[in-house]
Motif scaffolding. Structure first.
Motif, mmCIF file in Angstrom:
data_model
loop_
_atom_site.group_PDB
_atom_site.id
_atom_site.type_symbol
_atom_site.label_atom_id
_atom_site.label_comp_id
_atom_site.label_asym_id
_atom_site.label_seq_id
_atom_site.Cartn_x
_atom_site.Cartn_y
_atom_site.Cartn_z
ATOM 1 N N PRO A 125 -59.051 2.834 -33.744
ATOM 2 C CA PRO A 125 -60.254 2.779 -32.907
ATOM 3 C C PRO A 125 -60.891 1.401 -32.779
ATOM 4 O O PRO A 125 -61.740 1.213 -31.902
ATOM 5 N N TRP A 126 -60.523 0.435 -33.615
ATOM 6 C CA TRP A 126 -61.134 -0.888 -33.518
ATOM 7 C C TRP A 126 -60.394 -1.810 -32.546
ATOM 8 O O TRP A 126 -60.812 -2.934 -32.315
ATOM 9 N N ASN A 127 -59.308 -1.329 -31.954
ATOM 10 C CA ASN A 127 -58.574 -2.147 -30.993
ATOM 11 C C ASN A 127 -59.023 -1.842 -29.567
ATOM 12 O O ASN A 127 -60.008 -1.137 -29.354
ATOM 13 N N ASP A 128 -58.314 -2.389 -28.587
ATOM 14 C CA ASP A 128 -58.798 -2.306 -27.204
ATOM 15 C C ASP A 128 -58.410 -1.007 -26.493
ATOM 16 O O ASP A 128 -58.704 -0.839 -25.317
ATOM 17 N N ASP A 129 -57.751 -0.090 -27.208
ATOM 18 C CA ASP A 129 -57.435 1.233 -26.670
ATOM 19 C C ASP A 129 -56.714 1.124 -25.322
ATOM 20 O O ASP A 129 -57.230 1.554 -24.279
ATOM 21 N N LEU A 152 -63.007 19.876 -34.794
ATOM 22 C CA LEU A 152 -62.027 20.249 -35.810
ATOM 23 C C LEU A 152 -62.290 19.512 -37.121
ATOM 24 O O LEU A 152 -62.053 20.061 -38.208
ATOM 25 N N LYS A 153 -62.792 18.290 -37.035
ATOM 26 C CA LYS A 153 -63.266 17.613 -38.248
ATOM 27 C C LYS A 153 -64.402 18.409 -38.876
ATOM 28 O O LYS A 153 -64.444 18.618 -40.095
ATOM 29 N N PHE A 154 -65.326 18.828 -38.040
ATOM 30 C CA PHE A 154 -66.494 19.567 -38.525
ATOM 31 C C PHE A 154 -66.067 20.881 -39.165
ATOM 32 O O PHE A 154 -66.567 21.262 -40.232
ATOM 33 N N LEU A 155 -65.125 21.568 -38.538
ATOM 34 C CA LEU A 155 -64.573 22.790 -39.108
ATOM 35 C C LEU A 155 -63.976 22.534 -40.489
ATOM 36 O O LEU A 155 -64.053 23.387 -41.380
ATOM 37 N N GLY A 156 -63.411 21.356 -40.684
ATOM 38 C CA GLY A 156 -62.826 20.997 -41.969
ATOM 39 C C GLY A 156 -63.829 20.604 -43.025
ATOM 40 O O GLY A 156 -63.443 20.248 -44.143
ATOM 41 N N GLY A 157 -65.125 20.672 -42.689
ATOM 42 C CA GLY A 157 -66.159 20.402 -43.679
ATOM 43 C C GLY A 157 -66.661 18.983 -43.712
ATOM 44 O O GLY A 157 -67.340 18.576 -44.664
ATOM 45 N N PHE A 158 -66.365 18.204 -42.679
ATOM 46 C CA PHE A 158 -66.780 16.804 -42.619
ATOM 47 C C PHE A 158 -67.833 16.606 -41.527
ATOM 48 O O PHE A 158 -68.079 17.502 -40.721
ATOM 49 N N ARG A 159 -68.438 15.437 -41.505
ATOM 50 C CA ARG A 159 -69.392 15.144 -40.440
ATOM 51 C C ARG A 159 -68.690 15.169 -39.089
ATOM 52 O O ARG A 159 -67.508 14.886 -38.982
ATOM 53 N N TRP A 160 -69.471 15.467 -38.081
ATOM 54 C CA TRP A 160 -68.960 15.492 -36.701
ATOM 55 C C TRP A 160 -68.238 14.189 -36.360
ATOM 56 O O TRP A 160 -67.182 14.214 -35.733
ATOM 57 N N ASP A 161 -68.797 13.056 -36.778
ATOM 58 C CA ASP A 161 -68.226 11.750 -36.452
ATOM 59 C C ASP A 161 -67.679 11.034 -37.686
ATOM 60 O O ASP A 161 -67.633 9.807 -37.734
ATOM 61 N N GLU A 162 -67.257 11.801 -38.699
ATOM 62 C CA GLU A 162 -66.743 11.218 -39.940
ATOM 63 C C GLU A 162 -65.641 10.202 -39.648
ATOM 64 O O GLU A 162 -64.729 10.455 -38.864
ATOM 65 N N TYR A 163 -65.753 9.022 -40.244
ATOM 66 C CA TYR A 163 -64.753 7.942 -40.218
ATOM 67 C C TYR A 163 -64.645 7.208 -38.888
ATOM 68 O O TYR A 163 -63.905 6.213 -38.800
ATOM 69 N N GLU A 164 -65.340 7.627 -37.844
ATOM 70 C CA GLU A 164 -65.112 7.037 -36.522
ATOM 71 C C GLU A 164 -65.396 5.547 -36.474
ATOM 72 O O GLU A 164 -64.727 4.808 -35.753
ATOM 73 N N LYS A 165 -66.400 5.105 -37.214
ATOM 74 C CA LYS A 165 -66.777 3.693 -37.183
ATOM 75 C C LYS A 165 -66.094 2.886 -38.285
ATOM 76 O O LYS A 165 -66.294 1.675 -38.390
ATOM 77 N N ASN A 166 -65.317 3.560 -39.123
ATOM 78 C CA ASN A 166 -64.702 2.880 -40.267
ATOM 79 C C ASN A 166 -63.601 1.925 -39.839
ATOM 80 O O ASN A 166 -62.912 2.140 -38.834
ATOM 81 N N THR A 167 -63.435 0.886 -40.647
ATOM 82 C CA THR A 167 -62.270 0.008 -40.585
ATOM 83 C C THR A 167 -61.642 0.023 -41.977
ATOM 84 O O THR A 167 -62.236 0.564 -42.919
ATOM 85 N N PRO A 168 -60.445 -0.529 -42.161
ATOM 86 C CA PRO A 168 -59.756 -0.381 -43.449
ATOM 87 C C PRO A 168 -60.563 -0.771 -44.686
ATOM 88 O O PRO A 168 -60.355 -0.184 -45.753
#
Length: 267
Positions: free
Chosen positions: A126-130, A145-161
Protein backbone atom coordinates in the motif's frame (compact mmCIF):
# COMPACT_ATOMS: atom_id res chain seq x y z
CA UNK A 1 -20.26 3.81 13.05
CA UNK A 2 -20.35 0.67 15.16
CA UNK A 3 -17.57 -1.10 13.28
CA UNK A 4 -15.11 1.71 14.02
CA UNK A 5 -15.67 1.56 17.77
CA UNK A 6 -16.19 -1.85 19.40
CA UNK A 7 -15.43 -5.18 17.76
CA UNK A 8 -17.70 -7.81 19.31
CA UNK A 9 -16.06 -10.62 17.34
CA UNK A 10 -12.76 -10.34 19.19
CA UNK A 11 -14.03 -11.60 22.55
CA UNK A 12 -15.80 -14.58 20.96
CA UNK A 13 -12.66 -15.56 19.03
CA UNK A 14 -10.46 -15.27 22.11
CA UNK A 15 -12.86 -17.30 24.25
CA UNK A 16 -12.96 -20.14 21.73
CA UNK A 17 -9.21 -20.09 21.10
CA UNK A 18 -8.49 -20.28 24.84
CA UNK A 19 -10.67 -23.38 25.37
CA UNK A 20 -10.82 -25.39 22.16
CA UNK A 21 -8.14 -26.65 19.73
CA UNK A 22 -7.86 -24.80 16.45
CA UNK A 23 -9.55 -26.45 13.47
CA UNK A 24 -7.46 -28.38 10.96
CA UNK A 25 -10.09 -30.06 8.77
CA UNK A 26 -13.10 -29.02 6.74
CA UNK A 27 -16.46 -28.57 8.45
CA UNK A 28 -19.35 -27.36 6.32
CA UNK A 29 -19.45 -25.15 3.22
CA UNK A 30 -21.65 -22.04 3.15
CA UNK A 31 -22.57 -19.63 0.37
CA UNK A 32 -23.49 -16.05 1.29
CA UNK A 33 -24.04 -12.88 -0.72
CA UNK A 34 -21.38 -10.23 -0.22
CA UNK A 35 -23.67 -7.25 0.40
CA UNK A 36 -25.87 -9.04 2.91
CA UNK A 37 -22.91 -10.71 4.66
CA UNK A 38 -21.04 -7.41 4.88
CA UNK A 39 -24.08 -5.70 6.40
CA UNK A 40 -24.44 -8.49 8.95
CA UNK A 41 -20.79 -8.18 9.90
CA UNK A 42 -21.20 -4.44 10.41
CA UNK A 43 -24.39 -4.80 12.43
CA UNK A 44 -22.75 -7.17 14.95
CA UNK A 45 -25.97 -8.72 16.13
CA UNK A 46 -24.84 -10.92 19.08
CA UNK A 47 -26.52 -14.04 17.68
CA UNK A 48 -24.85 -13.57 14.30
CA UNK A 49 -21.47 -12.86 15.92
CA UNK A 50 -21.62 -16.04 18.00
CA UNK A 51 -22.91 -18.17 15.15
CA UNK A 52 -20.45 -17.12 12.46
CA UNK A 53 -17.36 -17.22 14.69
CA UNK A 54 -18.27 -20.68 16.00
CA UNK A 55 -18.93 -21.83 12.45
CA UNK A 56 -15.54 -20.64 11.17
CA UNK A 57 -13.80 -22.09 14.22
CA UNK A 58 -15.42 -25.45 13.43
CA UNK A 59 -13.59 -25.46 10.08
CA UNK A 60 -16.42 -24.15 7.92
CA UNK A 61 -15.59 -22.48 4.61
CA UNK A 62 -17.59 -19.51 3.35
CA UNK A 63 -17.87 -18.54 -0.30
CA UNK A 64 -18.87 -14.88 -0.36
CA UNK A 65 -20.68 -14.49 -3.66
CA UNK A 66 -20.37 -11.55 -6.08
CA UNK A 67 -17.85 -9.67 -3.96
CA UNK A 68 -16.17 -8.29 -7.09
CA UNK A 69 -17.66 -7.57 -10.51
CA UNK A 70 -16.87 -10.40 -12.91
CA UNK A 71 -15.51 -8.06 -15.58
CA UNK A 72 -13.17 -6.43 -13.06
CA UNK A 73 -11.53 -9.76 -12.29
CA UNK A 74 -11.23 -10.79 -15.92
CA UNK A 75 -9.64 -7.46 -16.81
CA UNK A 76 -7.33 -7.68 -13.80
CA UNK A 77 -5.95 -10.99 -15.02
CA UNK A 78 -4.91 -9.37 -18.30
CA UNK A 79 -3.55 -6.28 -16.55
CA UNK A 80 -1.33 -8.35 -14.28
CA UNK A 81 -0.09 -10.44 -17.19
CA UNK A 82 0.87 -7.26 -19.03
CA UNK A 83 2.41 -5.84 -15.84
CA UNK A 84 4.90 -8.64 -15.42
CA UNK A 85 5.62 -8.89 -19.15
CA UNK A 86 6.75 -5.25 -18.99
CA UNK A 87 8.95 -5.63 -15.87
CA UNK A 88 11.84 -7.92 -14.98
CA UNK A 89 11.36 -10.52 -12.25
CA UNK A 90 12.66 -9.61 -8.80
CA UNK A 91 12.58 -10.57 -5.13
CA UNK A 92 12.57 -8.17 -2.17
CA UNK A 93 12.43 -8.75 1.56
CA UNK A 94 9.67 -6.83 3.29
CA UNK A 95 11.75 -3.91 4.54
CA UNK A 96 11.05 -0.17 4.51
CA UNK A 97 10.51 1.00 0.95
CA UNK A 98 9.97 -2.48 -0.52
CA UNK A 99 8.74 -1.99 -4.10
CA UNK A 100 6.02 -3.99 -5.82
CA UNK A 101 7.49 -6.94 -7.69
CA UNK A 102 6.73 -10.22 -9.41
CA UNK A 103 8.48 -13.56 -9.33
CA UNK A 104 8.22 -16.86 -11.20
CA UNK A 105 8.61 -19.57 -8.56
CA UNK A 106 9.60 -22.73 -10.44
CA UNK A 107 10.15 -26.23 -9.03
CA UNK A 108 13.70 -25.52 -7.90
CA UNK A 109 12.92 -22.18 -6.27
CA UNK A 110 9.73 -23.58 -4.74
CA UNK A 111 11.77 -25.95 -2.58
CA UNK A 112 13.20 -22.97 -0.67
CA UNK A 113 9.83 -21.91 0.72
CA UNK A 114 8.36 -23.18 4.00
CA UNK A 115 5.97 -25.30 1.93
CA UNK A 116 6.54 -26.37 -1.67
CA UNK A 117 4.88 -24.26 -4.35
CA UNK A 118 5.08 -23.52 -8.08
CA UNK A 119 3.45 -20.33 -9.33
CA UNK A 120 4.00 -16.89 -10.79
CA UNK A 121 3.08 -14.19 -8.28
CA UNK A 122 2.92 -10.41 -8.22
CA UNK A 123 3.06 -8.61 -4.86
CA UNK A 124 1.63 -5.15 -4.21
CA UNK A 125 2.09 -2.99 -1.10
CA UNK A 126 0.00 0.00 0.00
CA UNK A 127 2.91 2.46 0.30
CA UNK A 128 3.74 2.26 -3.41
CA UNK A 129 2.06 3.98 -6.35
CA UNK A 130 -0.53 1.21 -6.89
CA UNK A 131 0.03 0.82 -10.66
CA UNK A 132 -3.12 -1.26 -11.17
CA UNK A 133 -5.33 0.82 -8.83
CA UNK A 134 -5.93 -2.25 -6.65
CA UNK A 135 -6.31 -0.80 -3.17
CA UNK A 136 -9.36 1.47 -3.76
CA UNK A 137 -11.26 -1.52 -5.14
CA UNK A 138 -10.00 -4.26 -2.82
CA UNK A 139 -9.95 -2.54 0.58
CA UNK A 140 -13.76 -2.05 0.82
CA UNK A 141 -14.06 -5.85 0.39
CA UNK A 142 -11.16 -6.65 2.72
CA UNK A 143 -12.17 -4.43 5.66
CA UNK A 144 -15.35 -6.26 6.73
CA UNK A 145 -13.46 -9.58 6.61
CA UNK A 146 -10.69 -8.14 8.78
CA UNK A 147 -13.35 -6.97 11.20
CA UNK A 148 -14.97 -10.41 11.18
CA UNK A 149 -11.57 -11.80 12.15
CA UNK A 150 -11.56 -9.69 15.30
CA UNK A 151 -9.37 -6.81 14.12
CA UNK A 152 -10.00 -3.12 13.54
CA UNK A 153 -11.81 -2.18 10.37
CA UNK A 154 -8.63 -0.54 9.05
CA UNK A 155 -6.06 -2.68 10.90
CA UNK A 156 -2.54 -2.42 9.38
CA UNK A 157 -3.62 -0.22 6.45
CA UNK A 158 -1.24 2.62 7.30
CA UNK A 159 1.59 0.35 8.44
CA UNK A 160 4.97 0.05 6.78
CA UNK A 161 7.53 -2.69 7.58
CA UNK A 162 8.96 -0.78 10.55
CA UNK A 163 5.58 -1.31 12.26
CA UNK A 164 5.97 -5.09 12.08
CA UNK A 165 2.78 -6.15 10.28
CA UNK A 166 1.70 -4.86 6.86
CA UNK A 167 -0.99 -5.50 4.28
CA UNK A 168 0.00 -7.17 1.04
CA UNK A 169 -1.99 -8.12 -2.04
CA UNK A 170 -0.74 -11.13 -3.96
CA UNK A 171 -2.02 -12.04 -7.41
CA UNK A 172 -0.95 -15.57 -8.26
CA UNK A 173 -1.01 -17.61 -11.45
CA UNK A 174 -0.88 -21.40 -11.04
CA UNK A 175 0.38 -22.50 -14.42
CA UNK A 176 -0.98 -25.51 -16.35
CA UNK A 177 0.39 -28.92 -15.36
CA UNK A 178 2.96 -27.64 -12.83
CA UNK A 179 1.36 -24.88 -10.74
CA UNK A 180 0.62 -26.08 -7.21
CA UNK A 181 0.79 -25.36 -3.48
CA UNK A 182 1.34 -28.23 -1.09
CA UNK A 183 -1.04 -28.90 1.79
CA UNK A 184 -0.42 -26.41 4.59
CA UNK A 185 -1.99 -24.17 7.20
CA UNK A 186 -1.51 -20.42 7.50
CA UNK A 187 -0.32 -18.22 10.38
CA UNK A 188 -3.28 -16.90 12.37
CA UNK A 189 -1.90 -14.37 14.86
CA UNK A 190 -2.35 -11.28 12.66
CA UNK A 191 -5.07 -12.64 10.39
CA UNK A 192 -7.42 -15.38 11.56
CA UNK A 193 -8.95 -16.01 8.14
CA UNK A 194 -7.39 -16.89 4.83
CA UNK A 195 -8.98 -14.71 2.16
CA UNK A 196 -8.90 -15.62 -1.54
CA UNK A 197 -10.69 -13.83 -4.37
CA UNK A 198 -11.36 -15.85 -7.51
CA UNK A 199 -10.37 -14.70 -10.97
CA UNK A 200 -11.56 -17.67 -13.02
CA UNK A 201 -13.94 -20.63 -13.08
CA UNK A 202 -13.06 -24.31 -12.68
CA UNK A 203 -14.37 -26.30 -15.63
CA UNK A 204 -14.42 -23.20 -17.83
CA UNK A 205 -11.05 -21.46 -17.54
CA UNK A 206 -9.13 -24.49 -16.29
CA UNK A 207 -9.75 -28.21 -15.85
CA UNK A 208 -9.25 -30.29 -12.71
CA UNK A 209 -7.11 -29.51 -9.70
CA UNK A 210 -7.37 -26.16 -7.97
CA UNK A 211 -8.09 -25.27 -4.34
CA UNK A 212 -8.81 -28.09 -1.93
CA UNK A 213 -9.37 -28.53 1.82
CA UNK A 214 -8.56 -31.63 3.88
CA UNK A 215 -11.55 -33.37 5.47
CA UNK A 216 -11.83 -35.57 8.57
CA UNK A 217 -10.83 -38.63 6.55
CA UNK A 218 -7.61 -36.91 5.42
CA UNK A 219 -9.04 -36.63 1.90
CA UNK A 220 -8.78 -33.67 -0.45
CA UNK A 221 -12.12 -31.97 -1.04
CA UNK A 222 -12.11 -29.77 -4.14
CA UNK A 223 -14.46 -26.84 -3.69
CA UNK A 224 -14.02 -24.56 -6.68
CA UNK A 225 -16.93 -26.06 -8.62
CA UNK A 226 -18.99 -23.90 -6.24
CA UNK A 227 -17.08 -20.72 -7.12
CA UNK A 228 -17.79 -18.06 -9.73
CA UNK A 229 -15.48 -15.31 -10.95
CA UNK A 230 -15.58 -12.48 -8.39
CA UNK A 231 -16.37 -14.62 -5.33
CA UNK A 232 -14.24 -14.61 -2.18
CA UNK A 233 -13.43 -17.72 -0.16
CA UNK A 234 -12.65 -17.51 3.57
CA UNK A 235 -11.81 -20.04 6.29
CA UNK A 236 -9.91 -20.21 9.57
CA UNK A 237 -6.18 -20.06 8.87
CA UNK A 238 -5.26 -23.39 10.46
CA UNK A 239 -7.64 -25.46 8.31
CA UNK A 240 -5.32 -27.49 6.07
CA UNK A 241 -5.60 -26.56 2.41
CA UNK A 242 -3.62 -26.44 -0.82
CA UNK A 243 -3.75 -26.12 -4.60
CA UNK A 244 -3.42 -29.12 -6.93
CA UNK A 245 -2.13 -28.83 -10.51
CA UNK A 246 -4.73 -28.12 -13.18
CA UNK A 247 -4.84 -28.48 -16.97
CA UNK A 248 -2.70 -31.64 -17.09
CA UNK A 249 -3.14 -31.76 -20.87
CA UNK A 250 -1.51 -28.35 -21.41
CA UNK A 251 2.11 -27.21 -21.39
CA UNK A 252 3.02 -24.05 -19.52
CA UNK A 253 3.63 -21.08 -21.80
CA UNK A 254 4.65 -17.89 -19.96
CA UNK A 255 3.16 -15.77 -22.76
CA UNK A 256 -0.36 -17.12 -22.04
CA UNK A 257 -2.81 -16.69 -19.16
CA UNK A 258 -3.89 -20.37 -19.15
CA UNK A 259 -4.25 -21.93 -15.71
CA UNK A 260 -5.72 -20.85 -12.38
CA UNK A 261 -5.55 -17.31 -10.97
CA UNK A 262 -6.49 -15.81 -7.62
CA UNK A 263 -6.06 -12.71 -5.45
CA UNK A 264 -4.70 -13.42 -1.97
CA UNK A 265 -5.17 -10.85 0.82
CA UNK A 266 -2.62 -11.16 3.63
CA UNK A 267 -1.53 -9.17 6.66
Amino acid sequence: MTERNVNKYTAVWEALESKEPQPTVLGKVHQVEFEEFSQQIRAQDPKFVERVVRSLYAGDIYFVKEAFPREYMLNLKNQVHEYWNSRPEAFHQMLEGTPDYHRLIDEELGKKYSFFQVKHSAYFFPWNDDPLNLFPVIMPRWRPLKFLGGFRWDEYEKNTPKDGVVDRIQIAHYMPQVGMLETHSDPYKHQRLFISAYMDKRGVDYEGGGFYVIDQGNRRVYLEDQVEVGDIGIGYATVCHGVAPCDAHKTFDISKTDGRWFVGLYS
